[in-house]
Design a protein around this motif. Sequence first.
Motif, PDB file in Angstrom:
ATOM      1  N   ASP A 268      36.395  47.172  52.670  1.00 14.45           N
ATOM      2  CA  ASP A 268      35.272  46.333  52.258  1.00 14.45           C
ATOM      3  C   ASP A 268      34.511  45.797  53.462  1.00 14.45           C
ATOM      4  OD1 ASP A 268      35.836  46.754  49.617  1.00 14.45           O
ATOM      5  OD2 ASP A 268      36.248  44.669  49.114  1.00 14.45           O
ATOM      6  N   ASP A 269      35.247  45.359  54.472  1.00 13.29           N
ATOM      7  CA  ASP A 269      34.601  44.829  55.671  1.00 13.29           C
ATOM      8  C   ASP A 269      33.735  45.889  56.339  1.00 13.29           C
ATOM      9  OD1 ASP A 269      35.995  42.521  55.129  1.00 13.29           O
ATOM     10  OD2 ASP A 269      37.419  42.727  56.789  1.00 13.29           O
ATOM     11  N   ALA A 270      34.250  47.120  56.393  1.00 19.06           N
ATOM     12  CA  ALA A 270      33.512  48.199  57.045  1.00 19.06           C
ATOM     13  C   ALA A 270      32.216  48.525  56.316  1.00 19.06           C
ATOM     14  CB  ALA A 270      34.398  49.446  57.139  1.00 19.06           C
ATOM     15  N   LEU A 271      32.230  48.394  54.994  1.00 18.45           N
ATOM     16  CA  LEU A 271      31.041  48.684  54.188  1.00 18.45           C
ATOM     17  C   LEU A 271      30.078  47.504  54.115  1.00 18.45           C
ATOM     18  CD1 LEU A 271      32.704  50.576  51.191  1.00 18.45           C
ATOM     19  CD2 LEU A 271      31.144  51.563  52.878  1.00 18.45           C
ATOM     20  N   GLY A 272      30.533  46.353  54.599  1.00 18.84           N
ATOM     21  CA  GLY A 272      29.705  45.160  54.481  1.00 18.84           C
ATOM     22  C   GLY A 272      29.818  44.496  53.130  1.00 18.84           C
ATOM     23  N   PHE A 273      30.860  44.851  52.361  1.00 18.51           N
ATOM     24  CA  PHE A 273      31.089  44.217  51.065  1.00 18.51           C
ATOM     25  C   PHE A 273      31.724  42.849  51.272  1.00 18.51           C
ATOM     26  CE2 PHE A 273      31.691  48.295  48.276  1.00 18.51           C
ATOM     27  CZ  PHE A 273      30.436  48.735  48.663  1.00 18.51           C
ATOM     28  N   ASN A 274      31.430  41.922  50.379  1.00 16.86           N
ATOM     29  CA  ASN A 274      32.093  40.629  50.352  1.00 16.86           C
ATOM     30  C   ASN A 274      33.273  40.745  49.393  1.00 16.86           C
ATOM     31  OD1 ASN A 274      30.221  38.659  51.929  1.00 16.86           O
ATOM     32  ND2 ASN A 274      28.839  39.864  50.644  1.00 16.86           N
ATOM     33  N   GLY A 275      34.409  41.149  49.926  1.00 16.32           N
ATOM     34  CA  GLY A 275      35.577  41.422  49.106  1.00 16.32           C
ATOM     35  C   GLY A 275      36.500  40.229  48.992  1.00 16.32           C
ATOM     36  N   ALA A 276      37.195  40.152  47.868  1.00 16.16           N
ATOM     37  CA  ALA A 276      38.178  39.096  47.648  1.00 16.16           C
ATOM     38  C   ALA A 276      39.107  39.525  46.526  1.00 16.16           C
ATOM     39  CB  ALA A 276      37.514  37.778  47.294  1.00 16.16           C
ATOM     40  N   LYS A 277      40.335  39.017  46.586  1.00 15.74           N
ATOM     41  CA  LYS A 277      41.260  39.225  45.477  1.00 15.74           C
ATOM     42  C   LYS A 277      41.239  37.986  44.595  1.00 15.74           C
ATOM     43  CE  LYS A 277      45.986  40.301  44.112  1.00 15.74           C
ATOM     44  NZ  LYS A 277      47.366  40.636  44.545  1.00 15.74           N
ATOM     45  N   PHE A 278      41.111  38.203  43.288  1.00 17.46           N
ATOM     46  CA  PHE A 278      41.138  37.131  42.301  1.00 17.46           C
ATOM     47  C   PHE A 278      42.228  37.429  41.275  1.00 17.46           C
ATOM     48  CE2 PHE A 278      36.776  37.266  43.866  1.00 17.46           C
ATOM     49  CZ  PHE A 278      36.458  35.918  44.042  1.00 17.46           C
ATOM     50  N   ASN A 279      42.640  36.419  40.520  1.00 16.48           N
ATOM     51  CA  ASN A 279      43.484  36.721  39.372  1.00 16.48           C
ATOM     52  C   ASN A 279      42.581  37.101  38.200  1.00 16.48           C
ATOM     53  OD1 ASN A 279      42.520  34.261  38.372  1.00 16.48           O
ATOM     54  ND2 ASN A 279      44.427  33.162  38.733  1.00 16.48           N
ATOM     55  N   VAL A 280      43.143  37.831  37.252  1.00 12.97           N
ATOM     56  CA  VAL A 280      42.342  38.376  36.161  1.00 12.97           C
ATOM     57  C   VAL A 280      41.696  37.266  35.336  1.00 12.97           C
ATOM     58  CG1 VAL A 280      42.404  39.787  34.059  1.00 12.97           C
ATOM     59  CG2 VAL A 280      43.705  40.495  36.064  1.00 12.97           C
ATOM     60  N   GLY A 281      42.362  36.120  35.243  1.00 10.46           N
ATOM     61  CA  GLY A 281      41.830  35.012  34.467  1.00 10.46           C
ATOM     62  C   GLY A 281      40.684  34.287  35.138  1.00 10.46           C
ATOM     63  N   LEU A 282      40.433  34.599  36.408  1.00 10.35           N
ATOM     64  CA  LEU A 282      39.364  33.960  37.187  1.00 10.35           C
ATOM     65  C   LEU A 282      39.446  32.438  37.060  1.00 10.35           C
ATOM     66  CD1 LEU A 282      36.467  36.458  36.414  1.00 10.35           C
ATOM     67  CD2 LEU A 282      37.821  36.280  38.521  1.00 10.35           C
ATOM     68  N   THR A 283      40.626  31.923  37.408  1.00  5.60           N
ATOM     69  CA  THR A 283      40.908  30.488  37.294  1.00  5.60           C
ATOM     70  C   THR A 283      40.542  29.714  38.564  1.00  5.60           C
ATOM     71  OG1 THR A 283      43.180  30.787  38.092  1.00  5.60           O
ATOM     72  CG2 THR A 283      42.804  30.959  35.705  1.00  5.60           C
TER      73      THR A 283
END
Length: 290
Positions: A268-283
């Motif tokens: 993601d960093d290489a592509l310039g994406f703003n990446g993050a891991k979230f839980n499915v419930g988006l809490t």
Amino acid sequence: MLVLATALVVLAMLGVPTAPRAEASSRWTVPLGSQPWQWELSHPLKLHNARDMGTNDKLPDGQRAPAPVIYDIDGIINPASTVAALHTLGKHVVCYVEVGAAGNYYSASDEGIATTYYQQLQAAGEFGAKVPGYPEYYLNIESPTTVSIIESMIDTQCAQKGFDAVETDIDDEYGDPNTGFTLTEADEESYMTTLADYMHGLGLDWWIKNPDDTGDGYASDMYNLADAVLTEQCNQYSSCGLLSAYVGHKAVFNAEYRLKPSKFCASDDALGFNGAKFNVGLTGVRKPCL
């Protein structure tokens, strides 16, 4: 003309405004580069809660993550006062709404209207098949009534509350062959072009959602209208490449649920994406890459 006239009569009976809004003079567009973001949809955002605000999160190397500058939150359950408070903090705010399906999640009180959008769409006969795994129904996106009700929702819940942009969920409905409707890529593009023009006219940016899921030219076709992309699990499902038209030109936000940051952040960093891991419930729980 008969279909449109009938739709306008139905909308008038439901109390949905049908008059067009004036073109907005300017709007905010998310810039390229690192844009720390929070995505929380499960409850009204708590402005004094570190988890909700993402102010105590860690980067993959263990250092404290920068505070989010963008908050993507539910447009219906969050009031204008929350949007205003985030603006006071120097943040930008994205309004999450569903445009390709409807679920009976909100009360009329939540929505601040006499008849919920779900009830309006149901009464107008705009429901198709049930969305797999969710208590929702696909919408007839070829219907002028659907368009007008969804536009009314975007105006009332997003524009009037002062949001900066809109995340349109289920804006790739045609990708499911079991919607209850015979929809094509062209049908979807026509529908989302209408909504994108409307959002832009209200001074709102459009964040297209998961355009890489369909595996065809939808993502590229909508490039000129979409102001940013929010994709889910494009690393897990090897679909990030379908967003190549946006790389280096428009902001892309990627949410992963199952992969560890160590498995996708470098890409993601290489592509310039703003990446993050979230839980499915988006809490509010997040593990950002940058």
